[in-house]
Design a protein around this motif. Sequence first.
Motif, PDB file in Angstrom:
ATOM      1  N   GLU A 206       0.851  -1.188   0.000  1.00 10.79           N
ATOM      2  CA  GLU A 206       0.000   0.000   0.000  1.00 10.79           C
ATOM      3  C   GLU A 206       0.888   1.240   0.000  1.00 10.79           C
ATOM      4  OE1 GLU A 206      -3.872  -0.221   2.540  1.00 10.79           O
ATOM      5  OE2 GLU A 206      -2.287  -1.243   3.653  1.00 10.79           O
ATOM      6  N   THR A 207       0.504   2.244  -0.775  1.00 16.73           N
ATOM      7  CA  THR A 207       1.250   3.493  -0.787  1.00 16.73           C
ATOM      8  C   THR A 207       0.286   4.676  -0.669  1.00 16.73           C
ATOM      9  OG1 THR A 207       1.204   3.684  -3.200  1.00 16.73           O
ATOM     10  CG2 THR A 207       3.099   2.544  -2.224  1.00 16.73           C
ATOM     11  N   VAL A 208       0.759   5.690   0.026  1.00 22.57           N
ATOM     12  CA  VAL A 208       0.055   6.976   0.092  1.00 22.57           C
ATOM     13  C   VAL A 208       1.117   8.044  -0.130  1.00 22.57           C
ATOM     14  CG1 VAL A 208      -1.315   8.581   1.452  1.00 22.57           C
ATOM     15  CG2 VAL A 208      -1.670   6.105   1.709  1.00 22.57           C
ATOM     16  N   ASP A 209       1.008   8.776  -1.222  1.00 24.94           N
ATOM     17  CA  ASP A 209       2.026   9.764  -1.576  1.00 24.94           C
ATOM     18  C   ASP A 209       1.407  11.150  -1.584  1.00 24.94           C
ATOM     19  OD1 ASP A 209       4.154  11.189  -2.476  1.00 24.94           O
ATOM     20  OD2 ASP A 209       4.388  10.115  -4.369  1.00 24.94           O
ATOM     21  N   ASN A 306       4.574   7.323   1.829  1.00 24.41           N
ATOM     22  CA  ASN A 306       4.268   6.295   2.814  1.00 24.41           C
ATOM     23  C   ASN A 306       4.084   4.971   2.077  1.00 24.41           C
ATOM     24  OD1 ASN A 306       3.438   7.964   5.442  1.00 24.41           O
ATOM     25  ND2 ASN A 306       2.511   8.974   3.674  1.00 24.41           N
ATOM     26  N   ARG A 307       4.748   3.915   2.562  1.00 23.21           N
ATOM     27  CA  ARG A 307       4.617   2.610   1.901  1.00 23.21           C
ATOM     28  C   ARG A 307       4.620   1.502   2.945  1.00 23.21           C
ATOM     29  NH1 ARG A 307       9.205   2.422  -0.882  1.00 23.21           N
ATOM     30  NH2 ARG A 307      10.209   1.237   0.783  1.00 23.21           N
ATOM     31  N   ARG A 308       3.628   0.644   2.875  1.00 24.62           N
ATOM     32  CA  ARG A 308       3.569  -0.509   3.774  1.00 24.62           C
ATOM     33  C   ARG A 308       3.513  -1.788   2.957  1.00 24.62           C
ATOM     34  NH1 ARG A 308      -0.698  -1.967   8.686  1.00 24.62           N
ATOM     35  NH2 ARG A 308       0.467  -3.780   9.440  1.00 24.62           N
ATOM     36  N   ARG A 309       4.438  -2.686   3.229  1.00 23.65           N
ATOM     37  CA  ARG A 309       4.432  -4.012   2.622  1.00 23.65           C
ATOM     38  C   ARG A 309       3.933  -5.000   3.670  1.00 23.65           C
ATOM     39  NH1 ARG A 309      10.375  -2.902  -0.007  1.00 23.65           N
ATOM     40  NH2 ARG A 309       9.627  -1.886  -1.919  1.00 23.65           N
ATOM     41  N   HIS A 310       2.917  -5.767   3.316  1.00 22.79           N
ATOM     42  CA  HIS A 310       2.222  -6.592   4.309  1.00 22.79           C
ATOM     43  C   HIS A 310       2.906  -7.942   4.503  1.00 22.79           C
ATOM     44  CE1 HIS A 310      -1.330  -4.030   5.140  1.00 22.79           C
ATOM     45  NE2 HIS A 310      -1.038  -3.535   3.946  1.00 22.79           N
ATOM     46  N   ALA A 327      12.248  -0.998   5.634  1.00 23.47           N
ATOM     47  CA  ALA A 327      12.143  -2.036   4.610  1.00 23.47           C
ATOM     48  C   ALA A 327      10.740  -2.628   4.569  1.00 23.47           C
ATOM     49  CB  ALA A 327      13.170  -3.149   4.864  1.00 23.47           C
ATOM     50  N   GLY A 328      10.033  -2.563   5.706  1.00 24.90           N
ATOM     51  CA  GLY A 328       8.677  -3.099   5.741  1.00 24.90           C
ATOM     52  C   GLY A 328       7.608  -2.029   5.713  1.00 24.90           C
ATOM     53  N   CYS A 329       7.839  -0.932   6.430  1.00 24.42           N
ATOM     54  CA  CYS A 329       6.853   0.151   6.496  1.00 24.42           C
ATOM     55  C   CYS A 329       7.599   1.476   6.550  1.00 24.42           C
ATOM     56  CB  CYS A 329       5.965  -0.016   7.721  1.00 24.42           C
ATOM     57  SG  CYS A 329       4.542   1.091   7.734  1.00 24.42           S
ATOM     58  N   THR A 330       7.425   2.270   5.515  1.00 25.06           N
ATOM     59  CA  THR A 330       8.118   3.542   5.369  1.00 25.06           C
ATOM     60  C   THR A 330       7.137   4.680   5.583  1.00 25.06           C
ATOM     61  OG1 THR A 330       9.630   2.577   3.754  1.00 25.06           O
ATOM     62  CG2 THR A 330       9.451   4.968   3.774  1.00 25.06           C
TER      63      THR A 330
END
Length: 371
Positions: A206-209, A306-310, A327-330
């Motif tokens: 998921e990304t929110v930019d 913002n980036r979250r890898r689940h 690396a997992g949640c930016t």
Amino acid sequence: MAEHSNGGRTAIVIGGGLAGMLAVTALLGHVEAITVVERDRYPEGRGFRKGVPQARHLHILLSGGQRALEELLPGTVAALGEAGARSLYLPRDLLTRTPTGWQRRFDERRHRTLSVTRPVLDAVVRERALQAAAASSTRVEVLEATEVTGLTGDADRVTGVRVRSRDGARGAGRDLPATLVVDASGRGSRTPQWFAELGRSAPREETVDAGLAYATRMYRPKDPDTAPEVGVNVPGWPECPRGAAYVPVEDGAWLLTLSGVRGHHPPTDAAEFTAFSATIGDPYVHELLAYAEPLSPVYGFHDTCNRRRHFARPGALPEGFLVLGDAGCTFNPVYGQGMSVAALGALAVRGALDAAGGLRPGSAAAAQRAV
């Protein structure tokens, strides 16, 4: 720390920055040996290094991050203070300007925030993590100027990493086996590509930019009597989508970070940077610059998505693999949460491994869920 049966188990931590050193701390006593693989060479003293792209900008360690750091490495918050970190109690020591005016200042003393440059924070944490390792049953080795080029194993289990030296010839490489591999390599993590090479699909992302960009310059007040008593924060708002934060750090220096969303990105030219500071929602910060001398060039930063890898989803991780920190949640750095989340995540890993009695089948997945 309680002794654990590590049974010859070993770990590899990809990345020797803040998250990597906190990962080392979380694993002490759970494995026999840890190898940290770091792309850069650490600078002499407490200098900047290329592998921390946001290092030139404002960094704050929130109260929750400080508590987690103290639980992992007791005495570290005091050591940061001795290294010059500034304590800011919010909202007493950081004044915020909103569209309706300046927020009320009061002395609550509940949430202390540390303001410090990233090289100082990284160096203090690294020194204390390696001291803790030297006093533990776990051997720790740091491979500097070494790059991880892929994972070994298969789609079901990671068995180690492939590495190559970044000094001299780049072609030669070797495999390093491990019971557990921790990706603490930050925003530039290549785990999705490495998963594809193992025949696994990458986790859902998921990304929110918000399209925010920053530019930062370090200053020192020409006369200590002309320095503001507190830090100043003027965030952007819809009618004025430009902002600024002017915050003290160690050695009597201050960092000014200007920000803006798409179409309002701050410039990195020195004269244009100063002019941009006059266009934010309040003139106070711009007026302060007349009483300060610049100590650095202007540095820009645009990677604020913002980036979250689940990775915590069932089946998202192969056995023997764990992801920590950016690396997992930016997070967009505007929140000031990234370092605190890394510390809280490392504490969660240690707690999960304690509860599982060490590294066992499924314990990495349980630790990932805790993160």
